[in-house]
Scaffold this motif. Structure first.
Motif, short mmCIF file in Angstrom:
data_model
loop_
_atom_site.label_atom_id
_atom_site.label_comp_id
_atom_site.label_asym_id
_atom_site.label_seq_id
_atom_site.Cartn_x
_atom_site.Cartn_y
_atom_site.Cartn_z
N ASN A 187 -74.97 129.23 -73.66
CA ASN A 187 -75.95 128.14 -73.56
C ASN A 187 -77.35 128.61 -73.93
O ASN A 187 -78.34 128.25 -73.27
CB ASN A 187 -75.97 127.58 -72.13
N ARG A 233 -80.42 128.97 -76.68
CA ARG A 233 -81.02 128.52 -77.93
C ARG A 233 -81.31 129.69 -78.86
O ARG A 233 -81.23 129.57 -80.09
CB ARG A 233 -82.32 127.76 -77.64
N GLN A 249 -65.94 122.62 -77.82
CA GLN A 249 -65.79 121.46 -76.95
C GLN A 249 -64.49 121.52 -76.15
O GLN A 249 -64.45 121.12 -74.98
CB GLN A 249 -65.84 120.17 -77.78
N LEU A 265 -71.68 121.66 -75.55
CA LEU A 265 -72.43 121.06 -76.65
C LEU A 265 -73.49 120.09 -76.12
O LEU A 265 -74.61 120.04 -76.65
CB LEU A 265 -71.48 120.34 -77.61
N GLY A 266 -73.15 119.35 -75.08
CA GLY A 266 -74.12 118.44 -74.49
C GLY A 266 -75.30 119.19 -73.88
O GLY A 266 -76.46 118.80 -74.02
N SER A 267 -75.01 120.31 -73.19
CA SER A 267 -76.08 121.11 -72.59
C SER A 267 -76.97 121.73 -73.65
O SER A 267 -78.20 121.79 -73.50
CB SER A 267 -75.48 122.22 -71.71
N ILE A 268 -76.36 122.18 -74.75
CA ILE A 268 -77.15 122.76 -75.84
C ILE A 268 -78.04 121.69 -76.46
O ILE A 268 -79.22 121.94 -76.75
CB ILE A 268 -76.21 123.38 -76.90
N LYS A 269 -77.49 120.50 -76.65
CA LYS A 269 -78.29 119.41 -77.22
C LYS A 269 -79.49 119.09 -76.32
O LYS A 269 -80.61 118.92 -76.80
CB LYS A 269 -77.42 118.16 -77.40
N GLU A 270 -79.25 119.04 -75.00
CA GLU A 270 -80.34 118.76 -74.07
C GLU A 270 -81.39 119.87 -74.09
O GLU A 270 -82.60 119.60 -73.94
CB GLU A 270 -79.78 118.60 -72.65
N PHE A 287 -82.26 121.68 -76.67
CA PHE A 287 -83.06 121.56 -77.89
C PHE A 287 -83.89 120.27 -77.91
O PHE A 287 -84.91 120.21 -78.59
CB PHE A 287 -82.15 121.61 -79.12
N PHE A 288 -83.44 119.28 -77.18
CA PHE A 288 -84.15 117.99 -77.15
C PHE A 288 -84.40 117.56 -75.71
O PHE A 288 -83.86 116.56 -75.23
CB PHE A 288 -83.35 116.91 -77.89
#
Length: 496
Positions: free
Chosen positions: A269, A271, A307, A314-319, A321-322
């Protein structure tokens, strides 16, 4: 012969007797007996340079640094990697003194290395008061740097064969893949197998466990590293090496290991790991554009595997970064406080640097560990930290070293499509990713990934100086045909 067996038997008996009398910890005595026995039986096989370095690589990868030490009441923490580093460097120095065939080889990067040493020493000399207040920390950091540099030149000097280089790279990649598997298990179950090594290795004791905050809905795995960011960095660095091994051996097992490493990186997890992975892709796009474009579709099954194996990652990584308020806004928060954003640290740190711009505040004088000696906050930016501690001179030295490594390796790899060129491309990608990662965490505080960098830099020095003699035949493709020049070449006993 018999004398060695007798010494081993008597020595083992004395150690076990000391343990029975309470003069020595039983685990330590048992560990010493086991190590002595293994050494007595297999010393001829073990005591070759490439196997000693390989053993050191395995210890660095699999025995977590600052998490374990040997049992015993010593005034300092005796860790396995420190013992082995000392043995390897000591054996090399002794060989230089006693064996005329052993000599120091140049790496081709003596300029930036010399400037780095000068910058570090100048920063210490220019700040006597601050260095005096933090002398124990400065001494420790200087010893770390000296051990890295000595190990760098030891590897450059004794690893002079492509087979030995490939052995080290295979150990790094396969070891990294094994760690990646345990990383996924940790992400799924919360169980870190590297926190329980004392039950497997006699003489080891658990000293402390790192505190790792979570991110999103996922646990941030750290496996055998000191932090998830450092773990993601070391796994990314190994991926280009796996690409080289897949190309050289034509074995699809290395392609599988690339996928395993990718899933391991996602499981942290981090970045930083994904940013470094993007740098790897850009370097390969520069050096091997056609092959890289053909591999882009492989990312799709890679994300599917993430996944399936680590749901929610993937959801945690997206959060991450955004985040709410934007990534830049998040990194500008809490200036001057613990846990401040990277961008928030930039302005105050540059202002602090402006008071001592050339030599900095002194190498190793910024103490961030909580306690009475703490005099600075953690900076998640090794480039900024280098600028503060060693000034512009140290910053230029590191920039020169990393850029010289990537530039020279990349220049040769661009025009060399052989396996040797692929090795240079892989090393350039790994080293470029390491340098990019220095922007987002205090890299040199994490010994495992820094050690791996110096190993790869040493291998790069050997390859660039032409010291990697290849004594093994290259695999031949089934569709390979001899060129006209090859067909016309002379044959016979005198041909070379």
């Amino acid at each position: 012969g018999r004398a060695a067996a007798l010494v081993l038997a008597v020595g083992g008996f004395l150690l076990l007797t000391a343990s029975a009398l309470g003069l020595m910890e039983p685990q330590l005595a048992a560990g010493l007996v086991v190590m002595a026995t293994i050494g007595a039986v297999g010393y001829r096989w073990i005591l070759t340079w490439h196997r000693l370095v390989a053993l050191l690589v395995l210890v660095i990868l699999f025995i977590p640094i600052r998490r374990y030490g040997f049992v015993g009441d010593l005034p300092f923490q005796l860790e396995p990697y420190r013992v082995l580093v000392g043995l390897v460097i000591g054996a090399w120095v002794a060989s230089l003194l006693a064996d005329p065939e052993t000599r120091v080889h140049k790496s081709g990067f003596e300029g930036p290395m010399a400037l780095l040493v000068v910058a570090v020493l100048a920063s210490v000399v220019a700040n006597p008061g601050r260095v005096g207040d933090t002398s124990s920390y400065v001494t420790k950091d200087l010893m770390f740097l000296a051990s890295f540099l000595l190990l760098f030149y030891a590897i450059v000097s004794v690893i002079r064969d492509r087979g030995a280089i490939d052995l080290l790279l295979k150990l790094l990649v396969s070891g990294g893949a094994a760690i990646a598997v345990f990383t996924v298990i940790e992400a799924r179950t919360g169980y870190n197998v590297f926190n329980h090594l004392e039950s497997w290795i006699p003489g080891l004791q658990l000293v402390e466990l790192p505190e790792v905050p979570g991110r999103g809905v996922r646990l941030r795995s750290y496996a055998s590293s000191q932090h998830p960011i450092a773990l993601s960095a070391v796994l990314v660095i190994m991926m280009p090496l796996a690409i080289y091994l897949a190309h050289r051996t034509r074995n699809k097992l290395w392609l599988l290991m690339i996928a395993v490493l990718f899933v391991g990186v996602a499981s942290t997890n981090s970045r930083t790991g994904l940013m470094m992975l993007a740098v790897v892709g850009l370097v390969f796009l520069w050096l091997r554009p056609a092959e890289t474009r053909r591999l882009w579709p492989a990312l799709v099954p890679g994300f599917v595997a993430v996944q399936l194996l680590v749901p929610g990652t993937l959801g945690s990584i997206k959060e991450s970064f955004f985040p709410e308020g934007g990534l830049i806004g998040e990194q500008q928060q809490f200036a001057g406080w613990e846990g401040s954003g990277r961008l928030a640290d930039l302005g105050p740190s540059l202002e602090e640097w402006s008071y001592q711009p050339l030599f900095g505040q002194g190498y190793g004088t910024r103490i961030t560990d909580p306690g009475p000696d703490q005099n600075a906050l953690i900076l998640d930016d090794q480039w900024l930290l280098t600028l503060l501690e060693t000034g512009a001179l140290g910053f230029v030295a590191w920039a020169w070293l990393l850029s010289a490594l990537v530039r020279r390796l990349g220049r040769d790899a661009k025009r060399d499509m052989s396996d040797r060129g692929w090795l240079k491309a892989a090393l350039a990608a790994s080293i470029a990713a390491f340098g990019a990662g220095m922007l987002t965490y205090d890299t040199f505080s994490f010994i495992q990934v820094t050690f791996v960098f110096f190993v790869l830099a040493a291998i790069a020095g050997v390859v660039m100086q032409g010291g990697d003699t290849d004594r093994s035949p290259l695999p031949v493709r089934r569709d390979a045909r001899p060129s006209t020049a090859a067909a016309a070449a002379p044959t016979g006993a005198g041909a070379r």
